[in-house]
Design a protein around this motif. Structure first.
Motif, PDB file in Angstrom:
ATOM      1  N   VAL A 161      -2.524  55.216  25.683  1.00  0.00           N
ATOM      2  CA  VAL A 161      -2.502  54.422  24.406  1.00  0.00           C
ATOM      3  C   VAL A 161      -1.849  53.242  24.494  1.00  0.00           C
ATOM      4  CG1 VAL A 161      -1.622  54.478  21.844  1.00  0.00           C
ATOM      5  CG2 VAL A 161      -2.262  56.651  23.036  1.00  0.00           C
ATOM      6  N   GLU A 162      -0.970  52.914  25.355  1.00  0.00           N
ATOM      7  CA  GLU A 162      -0.386  51.639  25.817  1.00  0.00           C
ATOM      8  C   GLU A 162      -1.242  50.839  26.330  1.00  0.00           C
ATOM      9  OE1 GLU A 162       2.844  49.227  28.193  1.00  0.00           O
ATOM     10  OE2 GLU A 162       2.537  51.334  28.771  1.00  0.00           O
ATOM     11  N   GLY A 163      -1.948  51.311  27.175  1.00  0.00           N
ATOM     12  CA  GLY A 163      -2.991  50.552  28.037  1.00  0.00           C
ATOM     13  C   GLY A 163      -3.973  49.971  26.985  1.00  0.00           C
ATOM     14  N   ALA A 164      -4.528  50.724  26.236  1.00  0.00           N
ATOM     15  CA  ALA A 164      -5.308  50.233  25.265  1.00  0.00           C
ATOM     16  C   ALA A 164      -5.116  49.400  24.270  1.00  0.00           C
ATOM     17  CB  ALA A 164      -6.041  51.625  24.559  1.00  0.00           C
ATOM     18  N   LEU A 165      -3.759  49.615  23.782  1.00  0.00           N
ATOM     19  CA  LEU A 165      -3.125  48.818  22.728  1.00  0.00           C
ATOM     20  C   LEU A 165      -2.752  47.393  23.574  1.00  0.00           C
ATOM     21  CD1 LEU A 165      -0.151  50.978  21.344  1.00  0.00           C
ATOM     22  CD2 LEU A 165      -2.082  49.784  19.983  1.00  0.00           C
ATOM     23  N   ARG A 166      -2.409  47.256  24.675  1.00  0.00           N
ATOM     24  CA  ARG A 166      -2.295  45.816  25.318  1.00  0.00           C
ATOM     25  C   ARG A 166      -3.572  45.076  25.702  1.00  0.00           C
ATOM     26  NH1 ARG A 166      -0.114  46.123  30.536  1.00  0.00           N
ATOM     27  NH2 ARG A 166      -0.198  48.270  30.702  1.00  0.00           N
ATOM     28  N   ALA A 167      -4.672  45.948  25.900  1.00  0.00           N
ATOM     29  CA  ALA A 167      -6.298  45.413  26.152  1.00  0.00           C
ATOM     30  C   ALA A 167      -6.657  44.904  24.754  1.00  0.00           C
ATOM     31  CB  ALA A 167      -6.845  46.520  27.012  1.00  0.00           C
ATOM     32  N   ALA A 168      -6.344  45.606  23.899  1.00  0.00           N
ATOM     33  CA  ALA A 168      -7.056  45.372  22.439  1.00  0.00           C
ATOM     34  C   ALA A 168      -6.347  43.941  21.844  1.00  0.00           C
ATOM     35  CB  ALA A 168      -7.045  46.489  21.570  1.00  0.00           C
ATOM     36  N   GLY A 169      -5.098  43.719  22.200  1.00  0.00           N
ATOM     37  CA  GLY A 169      -4.451  42.567  21.586  1.00  0.00           C
ATOM     38  C   GLY A 169      -3.933  42.826  20.045  1.00  0.00           C
ATOM     39  N   HIS A 170      -3.406  41.919  19.512  1.00  0.00           N
ATOM     40  CA  HIS A 170      -2.943  42.180  18.266  1.00  0.00           C
ATOM     41  C   HIS A 170      -3.198  41.187  17.220  1.00  0.00           C
ATOM     42  CE1 HIS A 170       0.159  39.321  19.255  1.00  0.00           C
ATOM     43  NE2 HIS A 170       0.332  39.726  20.470  1.00  0.00           N
ATOM     44  N   ALA A 171      -4.357  40.611  17.413  1.00  0.00           N
ATOM     45  CA  ALA A 171      -4.883  39.541  16.641  1.00  0.00           C
ATOM     46  C   ALA A 171      -5.152  40.058  15.090  1.00  0.00           C
ATOM     47  CB  ALA A 171      -6.058  38.999  16.872  1.00  0.00           C
ATOM     48  N   HIS A 172      -5.958  41.289  15.149  1.00  0.00           N
ATOM     49  CA  HIS A 172      -6.003  42.220  13.681  1.00  0.00           C
ATOM     50  C   HIS A 172      -4.713  42.397  12.892  1.00  0.00           C
ATOM     51  CE1 HIS A 172      -9.764  42.658  15.907  1.00  0.00           C
ATOM     52  NE2 HIS A 172     -10.490  42.759  14.527  1.00  0.00           N
ATOM     53  N   GLU A 173      -3.787  42.855  13.674  1.00  0.00           N
ATOM     54  CA  GLU A 173      -2.302  42.956  12.982  1.00  0.00           C
ATOM     55  C   GLU A 173      -1.835  41.835  12.459  1.00  0.00           C
ATOM     56  OE1 GLU A 173      -3.606  44.302  15.982  1.00  0.00           O
ATOM     57  OE2 GLU A 173      -3.075  46.455  15.694  1.00  0.00           O
ATOM     58  N   ASP A 174      -1.768  40.631  13.155  1.00  0.00           N
ATOM     59  CA  ASP A 174      -1.253  39.566  12.588  1.00  0.00           C
ATOM     60  C   ASP A 174      -2.012  38.957  11.491  1.00  0.00           C
ATOM     61  OD1 ASP A 174       0.306  39.647  14.896  1.00  0.00           O
ATOM     62  OD2 ASP A 174      -0.716  38.095  16.083  1.00  0.00           O
ATOM     63  N   VAL A 175      -3.301  39.152  11.493  1.00  0.00           N
ATOM     64  CA  VAL A 175      -3.924  38.526  10.046  1.00  0.00           C
ATOM     65  C   VAL A 175      -3.608  39.445   9.155  1.00  0.00           C
ATOM     66  CG1 VAL A 175      -6.610  38.712   9.155  1.00  0.00           C
ATOM     67  CG2 VAL A 175      -6.081  37.946  11.554  1.00  0.00           C
ATOM     68  N   ALA A 176      -3.540  40.900   9.244  1.00  0.00           N
ATOM     69  CA  ALA A 176      -3.305  41.448   8.002  1.00  0.00           C
ATOM     70  C   ALA A 176      -1.645  41.222   7.753  1.00  0.00           C
ATOM     71  CB  ALA A 176      -3.077  43.358   8.533  1.00  0.00           C
ATOM     72  N   ALA A 177      -0.819  41.002   8.748  1.00  0.00           N
ATOM     73  CA  ALA A 177       0.506  40.764   8.346  1.00  0.00           C
ATOM     74  C   ALA A 177       0.571  39.304   7.615  1.00  0.00           C
ATOM     75  CB  ALA A 177       1.191  40.476   9.443  1.00  0.00           C
ATOM     76  N   THR A 178      -0.343  38.122   7.823  1.00  0.00           N
ATOM     77  CA  THR A 178      -0.448  36.944   7.134  1.00  0.00           C
ATOM     78  C   THR A 178      -0.958  37.278   5.734  1.00  0.00           C
ATOM     79  OG1 THR A 178      -2.492  36.532   7.860  1.00  0.00           O
ATOM     80  CG2 THR A 178      -0.779  35.816   9.204  1.00  0.00           C
ATOM     81  N   LEU A 179      -1.657  38.251   5.540  1.00  0.00           N
ATOM     82  CA  LEU A 179      -2.247  38.730   4.086  1.00  0.00           C
ATOM     83  C   LEU A 179      -1.272  39.517   3.257  1.00  0.00           C
ATOM     84  CD1 LEU A 179      -5.746  39.404   4.918  1.00  0.00           C
ATOM     85  CD2 LEU A 179      -4.921  37.405   4.200  1.00  0.00           C
ATOM     86  N   GLY A 180       0.013  39.763   3.835  1.00  0.00           N
ATOM     87  CA  GLY A 180       1.237  40.403   3.011  1.00  0.00           C
ATOM     88  C   GLY A 180       1.266  41.919   3.192  1.00  0.00           C
ATOM     89  N   ALA A 181       0.440  42.263   4.220  1.00  0.00           N
ATOM     90  CA  ALA A 181       0.716  43.604   4.585  1.00  0.00           C
ATOM     91  C   ALA A 181       2.207  44.099   5.165  1.00  0.00           C
ATOM     92  CB  ALA A 181      -0.471  44.461   5.519  1.00  0.00           C
ATOM     93  N   SER A 182       2.623  45.277   4.706  1.00  0.00           N
ATOM     94  CA  SER A 182       3.924  45.596   5.559  1.00  0.00           C
ATOM     95  C   SER A 182       3.636  46.162   6.943  1.00  0.00           C
ATOM     96  CB  SER A 182       4.846  46.535   4.579  1.00  0.00           C
ATOM     97  OG  SER A 182       3.959  47.897   4.517  1.00  0.00           O
ATOM     98  N   PRO A 183       4.799  46.157   7.646  1.00  0.00           N
ATOM     99  CA  PRO A 183       4.528  46.839   9.288  1.00  0.00           C
ATOM    100  C   PRO A 183       3.968  48.258   9.153  1.00  0.00           C
ATOM    101  CG  PRO A 183       6.535  45.426   9.031  1.00  0.00           C
ATOM    102  CD  PRO A 183       6.190  45.490   7.526  1.00  0.00           C
TER     103      PRO A 183
END
Length: 277
Positions: A161-183
């Protein structure tokens, strides 16, 4: 639109042909890994299989194995998934040593893993003496089987899971956070759905590792029928005195592993087909 533009979808990957000679070692590898398994099926006395698998010892071993494997796999998910998330996003000098320590049970001889657990959680272990004082004994119980399986299997889930997470990046999570979603919302609505194939694969690997665990279980939990004797231990005991029973139980292990890994693969393919092109 230009016809010379490079393919933009993963569905186009793999269209470039491989050199023909690669099929030779690939076929040899496939044969090397599958022929021994086919040998079990050819050697097995099929008419006697129902009788061999319904003996008290076989049923007890199957029950202990399934109970321990399912519980240990659940613990791997409960503890390993957050660990993978933290390692994938963390920074600092401690991250690299933490990855090494987490991966260590994957490369240690299973008997060493069992010895480490025994010296820590056994009645005379570092923590075991305190637990014993409160009337809690772990070694040589069904709980010891679960602990041993979790110890050796969790790194497989974490690294996958860690390898897949690092390969996928976190751009989608950053967008969701900027839209006001909680962690927490980002985790359950964005990260985990995106990582479904990796989580499924890691869980399947962890379950298969639990199912096949032998050395750590024998060292830390022993081999008590109906308590700590799992399928691999029962197969080992029967391999000389009753080869037919050992082969029948080996077939059960193979079938369960195929079903679990196949289900994870099917889930991964289903998830991939649902992704936009």
């Amino acid at each position: 639109m230009s016809t010379n533009s490079p393919p933009s979808s993963s569905h186009h990957l793999g269209t470039t042909p491989l050199p023909r000679w690669t099929w030779i070692p690939a076929t040899a590898a496939l044969a090397f890994l599958t022929v021994p398994l086919i040998g079990i099926a050819l050697r097995l006395p099929w008419p006697a299989v129902p009788h061999l698998l319904t003996s008290d010892e076989s049923i007890d071993a199957l029950r202990v194995s399934l109970l321990a494997c399912l519980t240990a796999t659940g613990l791997c998910l409960l503890l390993g998934l957050p660990a993978a998330l933290v390692l994938a996003r963390a920074h600092g000098r401690w991250v690299a040593p933490a990855r090494v320590l987490i991966s260590l049970p994957m490369v240690l001889p299973p008997v060493v893993a069992g010895l480490a657990l025994l010296t820590t959680l056994g009645r005379r272990g570092i923590l075991g003496t305190t637990l014993t004082a409160f009337g809690i004994d772990i070694a040589f119980t069904t709980i010891a089987v679960i602990v041993a399986q979790t110890f050796v299997a969790m790194p497989f889930l974490i690294t996958s899971v860690e390898g897949a997470l690092r390969a996928a990046g976190h751009a989608h999570e950053d967008v969701a956070a900027t839209l006001g979603a909680s962690p927490t919302t980002v985790l359950f609505r964005v990260t985990i759905p995106r990582m479904t194939p990796a989580i499924a694969s890691g869980t399947a690997l962890a379950f298969a590792r639990c199912l096949g665990e032998f050395g750590a279980t024998l060292t830390f939990a022993g081999s008590l029928q109906g308590v700590t004797r799992t399928l691999p231990l029962q197969i080992y005991l029967q391999r000389e005195s009753d080869t037919d029973t050992a082969l029948a139980l080996a077939l059960v292990v193979i079938v369960i592993a195929v079903l679990v890994v196949g289900a994870a693969g099917a889930l991964t393919r289903h998830h991939t087909r649902r992704q936009p092109t």
